[in-house]
Each structure stands twice: as structure tokens, then as C-alpha cells.
Write a protein that holds these residues in place. Structure first.
Motif, short mmCIF file in Angstrom:
data_model
loop_
_atom_site.label_atom_id
_atom_site.label_comp_id
_atom_site.label_asym_id
_atom_site.label_seq_id
_atom_site.Cartn_x
_atom_site.Cartn_y
_atom_site.Cartn_z
N HIS A 18 0.84 -1.20 0.00
CA HIS A 18 0.00 0.00 0.00
C HIS A 18 0.87 1.25 0.00
CE1 HIS A 18 -3.50 -2.48 0.71
NE2 HIS A 18 -2.84 -3.08 1.70
N LYS A 19 0.32 2.31 -0.57
CA LYS A 19 1.00 3.60 -0.62
C LYS A 19 2.44 3.44 -1.10
CE LYS A 19 -1.89 6.13 2.59
NZ LYS A 19 -1.92 7.03 3.73
N LYS A 20 2.60 2.91 -2.28
CA LYS A 20 3.93 2.68 -2.84
C LYS A 20 4.57 3.99 -3.27
CE LYS A 20 3.81 -2.05 -4.34
NZ LYS A 20 5.10 -2.58 -4.01
N VAL A 21 5.74 4.23 -2.71
CA VAL A 21 6.54 5.39 -3.06
C VAL A 21 7.96 4.89 -3.30
CG1 VAL A 21 7.44 7.63 -2.32
CG2 VAL A 21 5.12 6.94 -1.66
N PRO A 22 8.33 4.66 -4.56
CA PRO A 22 9.70 4.23 -4.84
C PRO A 22 10.70 5.30 -4.38
CG PRO A 22 8.29 3.88 -6.75
CD PRO A 22 7.51 4.70 -5.76
N MET A 23 11.79 4.86 -3.78
CA MET A 23 12.75 5.81 -3.23
C MET A 23 13.38 6.69 -4.31
SD MET A 23 12.51 5.61 0.06
CE MET A 23 10.77 5.46 -0.35
N ALA A 24 13.58 6.17 -5.52
CA ALA A 24 14.11 7.00 -6.62
C ALA A 24 13.13 8.13 -6.93
CB ALA A 24 14.38 6.15 -7.85
N ASP A 25 11.83 7.82 -6.90
CA ASP A 25 10.82 8.85 -7.15
C ASP A 25 10.77 9.86 -6.01
OD1 ASP A 25 10.27 7.41 -9.44
OD2 ASP A 25 8.29 6.73 -8.78
N LEU A 26 10.94 9.41 -4.78
CA LEU A 26 10.97 10.33 -3.64
C LEU A 26 12.17 11.26 -3.74
CD1 LEU A 26 9.87 11.34 -0.93
CD2 LEU A 26 11.16 9.49 0.18
N ARG A 27 13.32 10.71 -4.11
CA ARG A 27 14.51 11.56 -4.29
C ARG A 27 14.25 12.62 -5.36
NH1 ARG A 27 16.96 6.50 -3.53
NH2 ARG A 27 17.27 6.20 -5.77
N ALA A 28 13.69 12.20 -6.49
CA ALA A 28 13.41 13.14 -7.57
C ALA A 28 12.40 14.21 -7.13
CB ALA A 28 12.89 12.38 -8.80
N LEU A 29 11.39 13.81 -6.38
CA LEU A 29 10.39 14.73 -5.90
C LEU A 29 11.03 15.79 -5.01
CD1 LEU A 29 6.85 14.03 -4.76
CD2 LEU A 29 8.38 15.05 -3.10
N LEU A 30 11.88 15.37 -4.06
CA LEU A 30 12.52 16.32 -3.16
C LEU A 30 13.49 17.23 -3.91
CD1 LEU A 30 13.08 13.98 -0.08
CD2 LEU A 30 11.46 15.89 -0.26
N GLU A 31 14.19 16.69 -4.89
CA GLU A 31 15.07 17.51 -5.72
C GLU A 31 14.25 18.53 -6.50
OE1 GLU A 31 17.15 14.48 -7.89
OE2 GLU A 31 18.60 14.17 -6.25
N HIS A 35 15.53 20.99 -3.18
CA HIS A 35 16.42 20.52 -2.12
C HIS A 35 17.66 19.87 -2.71
CE1 HIS A 35 13.16 21.60 0.37
NE2 HIS A 35 12.42 20.53 0.14
N GLY A 36 18.76 19.97 -1.99
CA GLY A 36 20.02 19.40 -2.45
C GLY A 36 20.42 18.21 -1.61
N GLY A 37 21.44 17.51 -2.09
CA GLY A 37 22.02 16.40 -1.34
C GLY A 37 21.02 15.34 -0.94
N VAL A 38 20.02 15.09 -1.75
CA VAL A 38 18.95 14.18 -1.39
C VAL A 38 19.43 12.73 -1.42
CG1 VAL A 38 16.62 13.37 -1.94
CG2 VAL A 38 17.22 15.78 -2.30
N ARG A 39 19.22 12.05 -0.31
CA ARG A 39 19.53 10.62 -0.19
C ARG A 39 18.41 9.96 0.58
NH1 ARG A 39 24.57 10.63 3.19
NH2 ARG A 39 23.78 12.65 3.81
N THR A 40 18.18 8.69 0.29
CA THR A 40 17.15 7.94 1.03
C THR A 40 17.82 6.79 1.78
OG1 THR A 40 16.68 6.65 -0.96
CG2 THR A 40 15.23 8.52 -0.49
N TYR A 41 17.10 6.31 2.78
CA TYR A 41 17.58 5.19 3.59
C TYR A 41 16.45 4.18 3.69
CZ TYR A 41 19.38 2.53 7.54
OH TYR A 41 19.82 1.52 8.36
N LEU A 42 16.72 2.97 3.26
CA LEU A 42 15.74 1.89 3.24
C LEU A 42 14.55 2.25 2.35
CD1 LEU A 42 15.86 0.81 7.00
CD2 LEU A 42 17.10 -0.18 5.08
N GLN A 43 13.54 1.41 2.37
CA GLN A 43 12.35 1.63 1.55
C GLN A 43 11.18 2.16 2.38
OE1 GLN A 43 12.28 1.16 -1.90
NE2 GLN A 43 14.46 0.95 -1.51
#
Length: 183
Positions: A18-31, A35-43
Motif C-alpha cells: 500500500h501507498k507505494k513510493v519508490p525511493m528513486a521517485d521520492l529523491r526526484a520529488l525532493l530535488e 532541495h540538495g544532497g537528497v539521499r534515502t535510507y531503506l524503503q
């Protein structure tokens, strides 16, 4: 305004399909929000980024709105700065270095919560599990892990979290976010 480092903590994404948010998409959204230096941790919805505008509340509102627009569903988001994350780690009332990371969890709240909210919880009945309150957080010691924690189950009841956003992270994630925001 000076550039500051933050962590965004998303609640309830990528759980059980449920509520799938791929981390690559989250990084792109924040960029895309500048925002800079965007990194994600886990899923499970942990992102670190830098920003030269806003504060925790406005950055969280901005991320919530962008997620709803991009993915088509609402997600609770808390944003906390690097100093706060370090203070939470350093103020842990339990001997974190002596425990397995799965035994210790932190629930972050969107606003301060007082002990009166938890008076109905009969803490001695749950021993050896324990919880303590901190600055907009609750620390939970669950020797058998959160999945088996009766106290954790009790603390997650809607009546106890009414009016605030609450999202929980295990101790590994707590310490990793401190490292990522101070890197």
C-alpha cells in the motif's frame, strides 16, 4: 537563510503493498522542490536533504502536498533538522550501546506530548518492556522486538496518538539518520 540538513520521515508507505513510493521517485520529488544532497535510507520513507528555505513545518507541508500531487494519496510527513535528530539520539534514556538495535525504537511526534496522554497505560503490567518520553519523541524498549511488543501495540492505539502525527523508527534507523544528516 543558511543551508541546513534535514530528514523527512514518511509514515506508512511501502507497507504491505500500500501507498507505494519508490525511493528513486521520492529523491526526484525532493530535488524537484529545490532541495540538495537528497539521499534515502531503506524503503520505509526516510530521506535526507538540504534546504536553504523554510522550517520543519513548512518543509513537511511542502513534501506532503508534492507527494499527494505526484502519487495521488496522502502521506504524513515529519521533517526534523540534524541537531534535533542528534539530540534525540543523545538523550536516549535506555542503554542503547548495550542493547540490540531491534530492542529499541523511537516514535517521533509532530508536536509535544505530555505524560497525561499515557496515564491509562499500566506500565508495570508490560515489564520488562518500558517507554519514556522525550522532546516530541517516545523511546520504547521492547526486549523481544517491536513485532512482539504488547506495550508497542498499546502505545500505537489511536486514542494515544490523537491529534498528532506519530511515526516509529528502530534504533538502527535513528542512528543512521543522525550519521546521514551530519555526514
Amino acid at each position: 537563510m543558511a543551508i541546513r540538513t534535514y530528514a523527512a520521515l514518511l509514515r506508512g508507505i511501502n507497507v504491505g503493498g500500500h501507498k507505494k513510493v519508490p525511493m528513486a521517485d521520492l529523491r526526484a520529488l525532493l530535488e524537484g522542490l529545490g532541495h540538495g544532497g537528497v539521499r534515502t535510507y531503506l524503503q520505509s520513507g526516510n530521506a535526507v536533504f538540504t534546504a536553504d528555505h523554510g522550517d520543519e513545518e513548512s518543509l513537511a507541508a511542502e513534501a506532503r502536498a508534492a507527494i499527494a500531487e505526484r502519487f495521488g494519496f496522502a502521506v504524513d510527513v515529519l521533517v526534523r533538522d540534524s541537531a534535533y535528530l542528534r539530540a534525540v539520539r543523545d538523550a536516549c534514556p535506555f542503554p542503547a550501546a548495550e542493547l540490540q538495535p531491534k530492542q529499541l525504537h523511537v516514535t517521533y511526534f509532530s508536536a509535544p506530548v505530555g505524560p497525561d496522554r499515557f496515564t491509562a497505560v499500566d506500565q508495570p503490567a508490560f515489564l520488562p518492556e518500558e517507554f519514556r518520553l522525550g522532546d516530541r519523541v517516545l523511546y520504547l524498549y521492547a526486549p523481544d522486538g517491536l513485532g512482539r511488543s504488547k506495550l508497542g501495540e498499546q502505545l500505537s492505539r489511536p486514542a494515544l496518538t490523537k491529534g498528532v502525527i506519530a511515526t516509529t523508527r528502530n534504533w538502527n534507523t535513528v542512528t543512521q539518520l543522525v550519521e546521514m544528516t551530519h555526514g
